[in-house]
Design an enzyme around this catalytic site. Sequence first.
Site, PDB file in Angstrom:
ATOM      1  N   TYR A 139      -1.358  -0.223  11.251  1.00 13.25           N
ATOM      2  CA  TYR A 139      -1.670  -0.898   9.978  1.00 13.25           C
ATOM      3  C   TYR A 139      -0.527  -0.690   8.988  1.00 13.25           C
ATOM      4  CZ  TYR A 139      -3.367  -1.205   5.170  1.00 13.25           C
ATOM      5  OH  TYR A 139      -3.477  -1.469   3.824  1.00 13.25           O
ATOM      6  N   LYS A 178       2.060  -3.402   7.245  1.00 13.74           N
ATOM      7  CA  LYS A 178       2.180  -3.594   5.787  1.00 13.74           C
ATOM      8  C   LYS A 178       3.622  -3.342   5.336  1.00 13.74           C
ATOM      9  CE  LYS A 178      -0.613  -4.339   3.060  1.00 13.74           C
ATOM     10  NZ  LYS A 178      -1.187  -5.605   2.516  1.00 13.74           N
ATOM     11  N   THR A 203       0.832  -1.209   0.000  1.00 13.01           N
ATOM     12  CA  THR A 203       0.000   0.000   0.000  1.00 13.01           C
ATOM     13  C   THR A 203       0.865   1.258   0.000  1.00 13.01           C
ATOM     14  OG1 THR A 203      -1.485   1.313   1.415  1.00 13.01           O
ATOM     15  CG2 THR A 203      -0.125  -0.290   2.520  1.00 13.01           C
ATOM     16  N   ASP A 204       0.299   2.364  -0.480  1.00  9.87           N
ATOM     17  CA  ASP A 204       1.056   3.621  -0.432  1.00  9.87           C
ATOM     18  C   ASP A 204       1.257   4.113   1.005  1.00  9.87           C
ATOM     19  OD1 ASP A 204      -1.527   4.488   0.118  1.00  9.87           O
ATOM     20  OD2 ASP A 204      -1.547   6.085  -1.401  1.00  9.87           O
ATOM     21  N   GLU A 205       0.490   3.544   1.962  1.00  7.17           N
ATOM     22  CA  GLU A 205       0.625   4.019   3.347  1.00  7.17           C
ATOM     23  C   GLU A 205       1.983   3.680   3.944  1.00  7.17           C
ATOM     24  OE1 GLU A 205      -2.608   3.774   6.009  1.00  7.17           O
ATOM     25  OE2 GLU A 205      -4.102   4.136   4.453  1.00  7.17           O
TER      26      GLU A 205
END
Length: 344
Positions: free
Chosen positions: A149, A153, A124-126
Site C-alpha cells: 500500500y 502511494k 499519506t505519512d506511510e
Amino acid sequence: MNVLVTGGAGFIGSNFVRMLLEESGDRVINLDLLTYAGNLINLAEYEDDPRYRFVRGDIRDRDLVRKVLADEKIEAVVHFAAESHVDRSVEGPEIFILTNVLGTEILLEECRAAGVNRFVMVSTDEVYGSLGDEGHFVENTPLAPNSPYAASKASADLLCRSFFKTFDFPVVITRCSNNYGPYQFPEKLIPLMIAGALEDRPLPVYGDGRNVRDWLYVGDHCRAVDLVLRRGVPGEVYNIGGCNEMRNLDLVEMLVDKLGKSRDLITFVKDRPGHDLRYAIDATKIIEELGWKPQVDFQAGLDLTVEWYLEHRTWWEEIRSGEYTSYYEKMYGADGRHTANGKS
Ligand code: NAD
Ligand code: DAU
C-alpha cells in the site's frame, strides 16, 4: 469553483464533500467506483442538492475522466480515490498498483490535458516508512515505504511531483497521519475495535500492541486539505498530523473502557508482516505557512466517534454482514481468534 473529488464516497472523501457542500459555495462532482469501501449512504442527504453530482466510475477510465472534466468544467481536483488498507495490500498488492499508481497517472494526464488549475494529491505519512522511538517525519524525510500500500502511494506521490517538475502542472501534495471519525470503514483499527467490542467479539491487537500511530480527527484533516486546495503552493508537500501519538494497546484499552466492556476481549494475534513501528508527523510547515491548526482534541474526538458508531449501528452492521464478513473471516477466522495474516 467546480471541484472534482475522487473517492468521495469513502471515509475521508465523504467527510470532505460534506464539508465543501456545507461550508463553501463550490460545485462538487464526486467520482467514485464504489468499491467495497465506497458507500453512497454516506452522502445520501445531498442526493438532490443542485451543487452536487455523483458519478459512478473508475479513475482508470480515461474516456469517462475526460468527459467529466469537460462536461463539468472542472477547475480543481482533490484526489482521495485509492485502495487504502495495508492488510489488504499484503493479501493482494495488484489492485493497489492498478488503482493507486495507474489510476493516479491517468487522472494526472487527463487533468493536465483539460487545463485543470489545481490538483491536490492526498498522499499519506506511510510513504516515509517507519520511525524508531525518536523523531518526526518532515516533508523532506526520504521516502521509504514498507507495505505494498505505502509503496503504491509513494509511487503516486512521486508521479505527482514529476508532473509538476516536468510539465509545470500545479500539483500540491498532502501527507497525513492516521485519521479517525464518522464513516470510517470498520476494517481500520478504531471502528473495528468499537464494533467488535459492542458485539463482545475478541479484539485483535497485532504483535505486542506497542506500535504507535499519530491520530487526527477526520474533520481536521479535511480542513487542512481545503486550505491546501485554496492556498497551497504548487509543487509543495504539506505534512498533516495531530501531534497525538498513541500506542495501539493503550488506544484499544481506552476504547474498551469508554464502552464499558471488559479488557479481556483484547486478544493478541500474529503481527502484521512488515508492521511499521511508529509514525509521528511534524506539521510545522502547514501550521506556519497556511495557518492550519487541529481543532478537535483526541479525547473529544474519540468521544464523538464512539457516539457516532453507537448512533449509527445499522451503518456498520450492514457492512459487517455483507462482503466484509468473508474478508473478516479470512483475516481473523470466523471466531476472530486466528492470526492477523489469515494463517493459524
Ligand atoms: P477509503 O478506503 O475509505 O475510500 C476510498 C474510496 O476510493 C472509496 O469510496 C472507493 O470506492 C474509492 N475508489 C477506490 N478505487 C477507485 C477507483 N479505481 N476509481 C474511483 N474510486 C475508487 O479510504 P480513506 O481512508 O477515506 O482514504 C482516502 C485517501 O486518503 C486515500 O488516498 C488514502 O491513501 C489517504 N489517506 C488516508 C488516511 C487514513 O487514515 N484513512 C491517512 C492519510 C491518507
Ligand atoms: O498513517 C496513515 C495511514 O493510516 C493511511 O495511509 C491508511 O490508509 C490507513 O489505513 C492507516 O493505516 P494503518 O495501517 O496505520 O491503519 P490501521 O487502522 O489498519 O492500523 C492502525 C494500527 O493498528 C496499526 O499499527 C495496525 C494495528 N491494528 C490494525 C488492525 C486493523 C491492529 O493491531 N489490529 C487490527 O485488527
